[in-house]
Design a protein around this motif. Sequence first.
Motif, PDB file in Angstrom:
ATOM      1  N   TYR A 318     -66.185 138.101  -1.007  1.00  0.00           N
ATOM      2  CA  TYR A 318     -64.723 138.127  -0.891  1.00  0.00           C
ATOM      3  C   TYR A 318     -64.250 139.072   0.221  1.00  0.00           C
ATOM      4  CZ  TYR A 318     -64.938 142.370  -3.821  1.00  0.00           C
ATOM      5  OH  TYR A 318     -65.222 143.611  -4.341  1.00  0.00           O
ATOM      6  N   LEU A 319     -65.184 139.779   0.862  1.00  0.00           N
ATOM      7  CA  LEU A 319     -64.857 140.580   2.042  1.00  0.00           C
ATOM      8  C   LEU A 319     -65.525 140.001   3.289  1.00  0.00           C
ATOM      9  CD1 LEU A 319     -65.122 144.236   0.660  1.00  0.00           C
ATOM     10  CD2 LEU A 319     -63.053 142.892   1.071  1.00  0.00           C
ATOM     11  N   ARG A 320     -65.763 138.707   3.275  1.00  0.00           N
ATOM     12  CA  ARG A 320     -66.500 138.074   4.379  1.00  0.00           C
ATOM     13  C   ARG A 320     -65.727 138.069   5.699  1.00  0.00           C
ATOM     14  NH1 ARG A 320     -65.018 134.323   0.689  1.00  0.00           N
ATOM     15  NH2 ARG A 320     -63.637 132.608   1.278  1.00  0.00           N
ATOM     16  N   PHE A 321     -64.439 138.369   5.657  1.00  0.00           N
ATOM     17  CA  PHE A 321     -63.667 138.417   6.900  1.00  0.00           C
ATOM     18  C   PHE A 321     -63.939 139.699   7.683  1.00  0.00           C
ATOM     19  CE2 PHE A 321     -61.171 139.899   3.277  1.00  0.00           C
ATOM     20  CZ  PHE A 321     -60.802 141.168   3.662  1.00  0.00           C
ATOM     21  N   VAL A 322     -64.568 140.683   7.056  1.00  0.00           N
ATOM     22  CA  VAL A 322     -64.860 141.949   7.731  1.00  0.00           C
ATOM     23  C   VAL A 322     -65.971 141.731   8.750  1.00  0.00           C
ATOM     24  CG1 VAL A 322     -65.659 144.330   7.414  1.00  0.00           C
ATOM     25  CG2 VAL A 322     -64.138 143.280   5.715  1.00  0.00           C
ATOM     26  N   ASN A 378     -52.955 137.364   5.698  1.00  0.00           N
ATOM     27  CA  ASN A 378     -54.162 136.843   6.335  1.00  0.00           C
ATOM     28  C   ASN A 378     -55.321 136.683   5.351  1.00  0.00           C
ATOM     29  OD1 ASN A 378     -53.290 136.510   9.011  1.00  0.00           O
ATOM     30  ND2 ASN A 378     -53.611 138.675   9.480  1.00  0.00           N
ATOM     31  N   PHE A 379     -55.500 137.668   4.467  1.00  0.00           N
ATOM     32  CA  PHE A 379     -56.742 137.733   3.702  1.00  0.00           C
ATOM     33  C   PHE A 379     -56.559 137.789   2.189  1.00  0.00           C
ATOM     34  CE2 PHE A 379     -57.428 140.050   7.780  1.00  0.00           C
ATOM     35  CZ  PHE A 379     -58.184 139.059   8.392  1.00  0.00           C
ATOM     36  N   GLY A 380     -55.315 137.779   1.708  1.00  0.00           N
ATOM     37  CA  GLY A 380     -55.081 137.833   0.274  1.00  0.00           C
ATOM     38  C   GLY A 380     -55.817 136.774  -0.528  1.00  0.00           C
ATOM     39  N   SER A 401     -53.463 143.540  -5.225  1.00  0.00           N
ATOM     40  CA  SER A 401     -52.940 142.204  -4.927  1.00  0.00           C
ATOM     41  C   SER A 401     -51.409 142.178  -4.908  1.00  0.00           C
ATOM     42  CB  SER A 401     -53.450 141.201  -5.963  1.00  0.00           C
ATOM     43  OG  SER A 401     -54.858 141.120  -5.931  1.00  0.00           O
ATOM     44  N   ARG A 402     -50.904 141.256  -4.106  1.00  0.00           N
ATOM     45  CA  ARG A 402     -49.460 141.060  -3.989  1.00  0.00           C
ATOM     46  C   ARG A 402     -49.136 139.588  -4.245  1.00  0.00           C
ATOM     47  NH1 ARG A 402     -50.251 145.672  -4.177  1.00  0.00           N
ATOM     48  NH2 ARG A 402     -49.398 147.365  -2.889  1.00  0.00           N
ATOM     49  N   PHE A 403     -47.911 139.339  -4.784  1.00  0.00           N
ATOM     50  CA  PHE A 403     -47.565 137.989  -5.214  1.00  0.00           C
ATOM     51  C   PHE A 403     -46.123 137.641  -4.873  1.00  0.00           C
ATOM     52  CE2 PHE A 403     -50.655 139.868  -8.075  1.00  0.00           C
ATOM     53  CZ  PHE A 403     -51.666 138.917  -8.081  1.00  0.00           C
ATOM     54  N   ARG A 404     -45.922 136.359  -4.608  1.00  0.00           N
ATOM     55  CA  ARG A 404     -44.567 135.825  -4.619  1.00  0.00           C
ATOM     56  C   ARG A 404     -44.187 135.627  -6.079  1.00  0.00           C
ATOM     57  NH1 ARG A 404     -42.458 135.939   0.650  1.00  0.00           N
ATOM     58  NH2 ARG A 404     -43.911 134.975   2.118  1.00  0.00           N
ATOM     59  N   THR A 405     -42.940 135.908  -6.401  1.00  0.00           N
ATOM     60  CA  THR A 405     -42.471 135.730  -7.769  1.00  0.00           C
ATOM     61  C   THR A 405     -41.068 135.137  -7.744  1.00  0.00           C
ATOM     62  OG1 THR A 405     -41.274 137.807  -8.154  1.00  0.00           O
ATOM     63  CG2 THR A 405     -43.673 137.903  -8.280  1.00  0.00           C
ATOM     64  N   THR A 406     -40.547 134.883  -8.925  1.00  0.00           N
ATOM     65  CA  THR A 406     -39.203 134.310  -9.023  1.00  0.00           C
ATOM     66  C   THR A 406     -38.120 135.318  -8.660  1.00  0.00           C
ATOM     67  OG1 THR A 406     -39.287 134.839 -11.388  1.00  0.00           O
ATOM     68  CG2 THR A 406     -39.764 132.561 -10.742  1.00  0.00           C
ATOM     69  N   VAL A 407     -38.475 136.598  -8.498  1.00  0.00           N
ATOM     70  CA  VAL A 407     -37.465 137.591  -8.123  1.00  0.00           C
ATOM     71  C   VAL A 407     -37.800 138.270  -6.787  1.00  0.00           C
ATOM     72  CG1 VAL A 407     -36.925 138.043 -10.537  1.00  0.00           C
ATOM     73  CG2 VAL A 407     -38.564 139.539  -9.345  1.00  0.00           C
ATOM     74  N   SER A 408     -38.879 137.858  -6.134  1.00  0.00           N
ATOM     75  CA  SER A 408     -39.297 138.553  -4.908  1.00  0.00           C
ATOM     76  C   SER A 408     -38.575 138.056  -3.666  1.00  0.00           C
ATOM     77  CB  SER A 408     -40.807 138.388  -4.710  1.00  0.00           C
ATOM     78  OG  SER A 408     -41.139 137.034  -4.435  1.00  0.00           O
ATOM     79  N   ASN A 409     -37.820 136.973  -3.795  1.00  0.00           N
ATOM     80  CA  ASN A 409     -37.172 136.347  -2.634  1.00  0.00           C
ATOM     81  C   ASN A 409     -38.235 136.018  -1.590  1.00  0.00           C
ATOM     82  OD1 ASN A 409     -34.517 136.510  -3.742  1.00  0.00           O
ATOM     83  ND2 ASN A 409     -34.501 138.712  -3.243  1.00  0.00           N
TER      84      ASN A 409
END
Length: 630
Positions: A318-322, A378-380, A401-409
Motif C-alpha cells: 500500500y506504499l508502492r508509490f514511494v 493522489n495516493f489516498g 485517512s480523509r473522506f468526502r462526507t455529506t457535510v464536507s462540501n
Amino acid sequence: MTTTATQNPAENHVFEADVARLLHMMVHSLYSDRDVFLRELISNAADACEKLRFEAIATPTLLADDTDSRITLSLDEEKRQLVVEDNGIGMSRDELIEGLGTIARSGTRAFMERIEANKAGDGAQLIGQFGVGFYSCFMVAERVDVASRRAGADEVWLWSSDGKGSYSVGPTDMADAPARGTRITVHLMEDAKTYTSRWSVERIVKEQSGHVPVPITMVEKRGAEPIQLTDGTALWTRSKNDISTEDYTDFYRGISGQYDEPALTVHFKAEGRHEYTALAFVPGSQPFDMFDPDRKGRIKLYVRRVFITGDTELMPRYLRFVRGLVDTPDLPLNVSREMIQASPVLSAMRKGITTRIITAIEKLAESDQDAFIKFWENFGPVVKEGIYEDFERRLQLMALSRFRTTVSNDGYRSLSDYVKDTKPDQSAIYYLAGNSLDQLKASPQLEGFRARGIEVLLLTDSIDSFWVMNAPEFDGKTFKSITQGAADLAQFAKPDEEAGMKSETSADVQRFIAFARNTLADQVSDVRASDRLTESAVCLVAPEEGYDRQMEKILQSAGRLQSVAKPILEVNFEHPLVKGIAAQADSSSLREDAALLLLDQARILDGDKPADPRAFAERLTRVFQRALES
C-alpha cells in the motif's frame, strides 16, 4: 627480470567441481538479466581497489605514485570486445587459480575472514561473498581473458577460458596488463555486441553501479578521451545538512523516472542491531504504474552502494508509490544476489522504513493541510489498502485517512472530525459506498440521514467496501452501511419533531405493502415501510446479514459471488405516489404494475437496470394509458 610467456608457457587446467555443469547452471539459470555481468565485474573491481586501500595502510609502498582508485571500461565495437580494468590489488598466479579456477571460492570472502581475524576490518566496503559473480560474464562471452599484476609484484599473469570446462594460466608481457591491478577482456558473442555501445554500457553502469565507491570512466573507442560515468560518491551516504533540496530533487527524478518534485523526502540512517541507510521519496504526482495489478514496490536494494535488485518488497504494497533505495552492509544474499534470503535484517528494514514513511505523512498532515490534501488526492485510495491489509497499523492509517462526507462540501473530513460531531447516543459511523460522488449524493438512502443532520461518509474507492468490513471500530464507533439492514433512525429527531416519534402508516398503505410483499416475493426478501426515505418513494437495501449493496456488486462483477441475496424494498409510506397507489383499492392490476414499477425504480436509483426492460416499458405504457383515459 620480467617473466615472459616464452620462458614459461601457459598451463592448462580443468575447472574443479564439475565446472562444465555448474557453469551451465549459472549462465542459464542463476541470473535472469544478462546485464548483471557488468555489474558483477565492476563490483569485483571495486573490491580489488578496496583491498588495496586496506593493505596500503600497513604497506604504503603498494600504492607507489598511483594513489587514486579507478575503474575504466573500454569499448571496441570492431573486435567485439569490452574491457573492464582496475588499479586495485591485482592477483598473483596462485590467486588467479584459486579465485577464478574454483567455483564458489571467493577471494573477497577469504579476505573478509582475514580482516575479522585481525579485528581490523571496520572500514572495508566489500561486496562479493560467494565467488560466482565473475562467471556471469560467460552469459555474453565467447572467451574471457584476465590479465593481472599484483601490487608490489613484477610478474604479470594471464588467465583465459571459454567457460566450457577448462582454463589456462601463464605469464604474459607487461604491455598486456595494467601497471597494477586487473584487466578483464570480454570477447563478446555475436548477439551480445550491444555491450560495445556507449549508450547501453552507460545506461547499465548508471543504473546498477552508479554509486560504487570508485570512480568509473569509459573509453568509447581506441585513442578517445575517457568519459567519466560516475564520480565514486553516493548521495545517500552524505549528511542531510550537506544536501540541498535541488540535489534531492535531481536524485529523485533520476531514480523514479518522473519529472515532478517530491512531496516528501525521507532520509535516515539506522544503526544498532541492524545497519542500513534509506532514502525515500513520496512523488508529487501519481506514478503511471500505481494501479498495476501486481502492486509491486519500486524501492531499490543496494549492498555497500552496489545495486542488487529493484524487485524486493522493502515496504508494504500500500506504499508502492514511494520511490527510493535502501543500502545495507548486513543483508545476507544468495549466490546470485537477485533473490534475498528470508532474514530478520530484511524484516527490520521493512518495519523501520514503513514507520518512517507513515510518520512523515502524519507530520505533513499536521503541518501543511493543503500539501497533505494534495497527497491524499493522489495516493489516498492506495493508502486505504493498508487499513485492510496491515493489522498492526490499522488504527494509525484510519486516523490518517480523509473522506468526502455529506457535510464536507468540497473538502475532506477525518474520522476524528466525524466522531467529534456525532449525535448523542450515536453508536455507529455511517457510510455509503458506490462508484461516483455524484451518484452517492443523489442516493435515496441518504435522505433520512440528511434530514436528521447525521453525517455519512461517501466512499467511492473500490477498496472502501473491503476495509470498512475489516475495521471493527474507530474511537468506540462501529462502521455501518446505510444500504444494509434497518436504519433505526427513529431515535434521532428531525428538526421539526421529537426523538422517538414515529409517523403512523395508514391502513391503505399497510395493505399495499402487504400486497407488494406477496407480489414481489420472488425478487425481494421483504417489503417494508422506511424511516430512511423522505423524498423518494422507494429504495433497496441489503439484508442485515451478509454484504451491503456495493460489496455485492463488486464481488459479483469479479466472479466471486455466484448469486446475491434478495434485497429489501423499502417504501416511503408518506410519499404522495405511494399513498395514491395504495388508495386504488379497486384495481389489483394497477397495484401489481405499480409494485413492479416501484421495484424497477429502486433498481435504477441504485445504479442498476430494470430486471426486464421490455416488461418495464410495457408496464409504464399501461400506466400512462390509464392516466390518459382517466
